[in-house]
Design a protein around this motif. Structure first.
Motif, PDB file in Angstrom:
ATOM      1  N   THR A   1       0.829  -1.203   0.000  1.00 24.87           N
ATOM      2  CA  THR A   1       0.000   0.000   0.000  1.00 24.87           C
ATOM      3  C   THR A   1       0.861   1.250   0.000  1.00 24.87           C
ATOM      4  O   THR A   1       0.566   2.230  -0.680  1.00 24.87           O
TER       5      THR A   1
ATOM      6  N   PHE B   1     -11.374   7.195  -2.375  1.00 22.50           N
ATOM      7  CA  PHE B   1     -11.362   6.185  -1.312  1.00 22.50           C
ATOM      8  C   PHE B   1     -12.380   6.500  -0.224  1.00 22.50           C
ATOM      9  O   PHE B   1     -12.874   5.601   0.459  1.00 22.50           O
TER      10      PHE B   1
ATOM     11  N   ASP C   1      -8.324  -6.999  11.180  1.00 22.90           N
ATOM     12  CA  ASP C   1      -8.994  -7.358   9.921  1.00 22.90           C
ATOM     13  C   ASP C   1      -9.439  -6.106   9.172  1.00 22.90           C
ATOM     14  O   ASP C   1      -9.260  -5.995   7.955  1.00 22.90           O
ATOM     15  N   THR C   2     -10.027  -5.185   9.917  1.00 20.16           N
ATOM     16  CA  THR C   2     -10.475  -3.936   9.294  1.00 20.16           C
ATOM     17  C   THR C   2      -9.305  -3.222   8.643  1.00 20.16           C
ATOM     18  O   THR C   2      -9.391  -2.747   7.504  1.00 20.16           O
ATOM     19  N   LEU C   3      -8.192  -3.175   9.367  1.00 20.15           N
ATOM     20  CA  LEU C   3      -7.008  -2.503   8.838  1.00 20.15           C
ATOM     21  C   LEU C   3      -6.526  -3.177   7.554  1.00 20.15           C
ATOM     22  O   LEU C   3      -6.233  -2.498   6.556  1.00 20.15           O
ATOM     23  N   LEU C   4      -6.471  -4.493   7.562  1.00 18.81           N
ATOM     24  CA  LEU C   4      -6.019  -5.209   6.369  1.00 18.81           C
ATOM     25  C   LEU C   4      -6.950  -4.938   5.190  1.00 18.81           C
ATOM     26  O   LEU C   4      -6.501  -4.723   4.065  1.00 18.81           O
ATOM     27  N   ASP C   5      -8.251  -4.946   5.459  1.00 13.95           N
ATOM     28  CA  ASP C   5      -9.211  -4.641   4.390  1.00 13.95           C
ATOM     29  C   ASP C   5      -8.985  -3.248   3.828  1.00 13.95           C
ATOM     30  O   ASP C   5      -8.944  -3.052   2.610  1.00 13.95           O
ATOM     31  N   LEU C   6      -8.832  -2.285   4.720  1.00 13.19           N
ATOM     32  CA  LEU C   6      -8.645  -0.909   4.269  1.00 13.19           C
ATOM     33  C   LEU C   6      -7.367  -0.785   3.451  1.00 13.19           C
ATOM     34  O   LEU C   6      -7.337  -0.110   2.416  1.00 13.19           O
ATOM     35  N   LEU C   7      -6.314  -1.446   3.908  1.00 15.66           N
ATOM     36  CA  LEU C   7      -5.040  -1.368   3.192  1.00 15.66           C
ATOM     37  C   LEU C   7      -5.178  -1.928   1.782  1.00 15.66           C
ATOM     38  O   LEU C   7      -4.719  -1.324   0.806  1.00 15.66           O
ATOM     39  N   ASN C   8      -5.818  -3.085   1.671  1.00 12.29           N
ATOM     40  CA  ASN C   8      -5.948  -3.704   0.356  1.00 12.29           C
ATOM     41  C   ASN C   8      -6.906  -2.908  -0.539  1.00 12.29           C
ATOM     42  O   ASN C   8      -6.676  -2.782  -1.735  1.00 12.29           O
ATOM     43  N   ASP C   9      -7.963  -2.367   0.076  1.00 12.59           N
ATOM     44  CA  ASP C   9      -8.885  -1.529  -0.705  1.00 12.59           C
ATOM     45  C   ASP C   9      -8.189  -0.266  -1.202  1.00 12.59           C
ATOM     46  O   ASP C   9      -8.374   0.147  -2.344  1.00 12.59           O
ATOM     47  N   LEU C  10      -7.407   0.336  -0.322  1.00 10.42           N
ATOM     48  CA  LEU C  10      -6.728   1.571  -0.726  1.00 10.42           C
ATOM     49  C   LEU C  10      -5.774   1.296  -1.879  1.00 10.42           C
ATOM     50  O   LEU C  10      -5.675   2.077  -2.835  1.00 10.42           O
ATOM     51  N   ARG C  11      -5.089   0.176  -1.785  1.00 13.44           N
ATOM     52  CA  ARG C  11      -4.174  -0.182  -2.869  1.00 13.44           C
ATOM     53  C   ARG C  11      -4.926  -0.322  -4.187  1.00 13.44           C
ATOM     54  O   ARG C  11      -4.514   0.224  -5.208  1.00 13.44           O
ATOM     55  N   ASP C  12      -6.060  -1.020  -4.137  1.00  9.99           N
ATOM     56  CA  ASP C  12      -6.875  -1.150  -5.345  1.00  9.99           C
ATOM     57  C   ASP C  12      -7.316   0.219  -5.855  1.00  9.99           C
ATOM     58  O   ASP C  12      -7.258   0.496  -7.050  1.00  9.99           O
ATOM     59  N   THR C  13      -7.755   1.045  -4.932  1.00 13.12           N
ATOM     60  CA  THR C  13      -8.244   2.372  -5.321  1.00 13.12           C
ATOM     61  C   THR C  13      -7.163   3.167  -6.037  1.00 13.12           C
ATOM     62  O   THR C  13      -7.395   3.737  -7.103  1.00 13.12           O
ATOM     63  N   VAL C  14      -5.985   3.195  -5.443  1.00 16.98           N
ATOM     64  CA  VAL C  14      -4.901   3.980  -6.039  1.00 16.98           C
ATOM     65  C   VAL C  14      -4.520   3.403  -7.393  1.00 16.98           C
ATOM     66  O   VAL C  14      -4.282   4.140  -8.350  1.00 16.98           O
TER      67      VAL C  14
END
Lengths: 167, 167
Positions: free
Chosen positions: A23, A127, B133-146
């Motif tokens: 990330t 985001f 878990d929430t943090l991991l989800d956010l990290l992976n989502d942010l990566r996708d978003t960027v």
DNA sequence: TATTGTTATACTCTATAACTATA
DNA sequence: TATAGTTATAGAGTATAACAATA
């Protein structure tokens, strides 16, 4: 309530250090052009950014906040001082190397912030500003949590005995 | 609902790339001893971890997933192959360099995972498994978003004109 | 012609230890 | 004696460009 969507994560994506690295990589790539265009390295930029918030900081604090080892920081101080972006601050404790931004350094910092502002807003829009805040909170909380975790005695890990030298 | 406590973050803590770097740093420090004790570097470990999930992967995919540039990956392949931890896999496209874990590589991977398991559990307990878990989800989502954000034309950034060569 | 990966090269960062100066 | 920082040094990662082989 900004809850992230619970997609099934692959095992690889559940590794915290790797998720943080990946990330950071894409995020950094977004802002790096603005840093590059002013001939700054990322560590140099972190130092400027840290100094922009506090009046003056010593090397030890900067090393911790910017995740830069002391030897690297010494080089970075040299470079930024030569360019007139930072300057030493007299300190009662002569061991401490305190520095602050010069007016030129502050101006450069604000220039970069302004230039990258649209990209940051674009990211926040895509985001979700609230989720971004949640993420930042979680990141900083996690850092605090880990830092408060006791440093384990390596001798308690059988696998680490060879490193710890069986002491 | 695992909402992080909204402490006032300092300006410096609101920088996403820096927060990611600092959090990764402390997190990595927690697990690094387990990697070190087996004479693996972090990038080597990321490669093993990625291969442990998929049957076989090519260099390009590994480079992307493990955040390693192709030249570094070439060196890492050499090292891991010499140690008998990975092996090449014949591929119809002769340009592609596909590799997979050897039984020894898989055994080493599982050994490291087992050894670090207690530390991971300790971290999950201290921080909260659900928040993690929430943090991991956010990290992976942010990566996708960027990654889905359009690469901007550098020419549109006045500050980047000099880099883009005014084209 | 485009893609995959390797080689070459230069630079920076990472990490440790040894040293100096100060408290 | 402990702490802050610098120097020295080895190693690894970062980044680009140029090249080879294959599609």
């Amino acid at each position: 309530m900004p809850t992230s969507c619970r997609k099934a994560l692959r095992k690889f994506e559940k590794s915290l250090p790797i998720a943080l690295l990946r990330t950071r990589e894409v995020t950094m790539r977004l802002f790096k052009p603005f840093i590059d265009s002013h001939d700054l390295t990322m560590p140099q930029w972190r130092v400027l950014r840290a100094l922009a918030e506090d009046e003056a900081l010593d090397a030890k604090t900067l090393a911790e906040r910017c995740v830069i080892l002391p030897p690297s920081l010494t080089r970075i101080f040299r470079g930024l001082t030569q360019r007139g972006l930072i300057e030493p601050v007299p300190c009662t404790d002569a061991r401490r190397h305190m520095v602050r931004l010069t007016p030129e350094g502050l101006a450069l910092f604000e220039e970069v912030v302004q230039e990258s502002e649209p990209t940051y807003r674009q990211l926040a829009d895509a985001f979700g500003a609230e989720r971004l805040d949640t993420l930042l909170d979680l990141l900083n909380d996690l850092r605090d949590t880990v830092q408060r975790m006791p440093d384990e005695d390596p001798a308690e890990h059988p696998a680490l005995r060879k490193v710890a030298g069986m002491r």
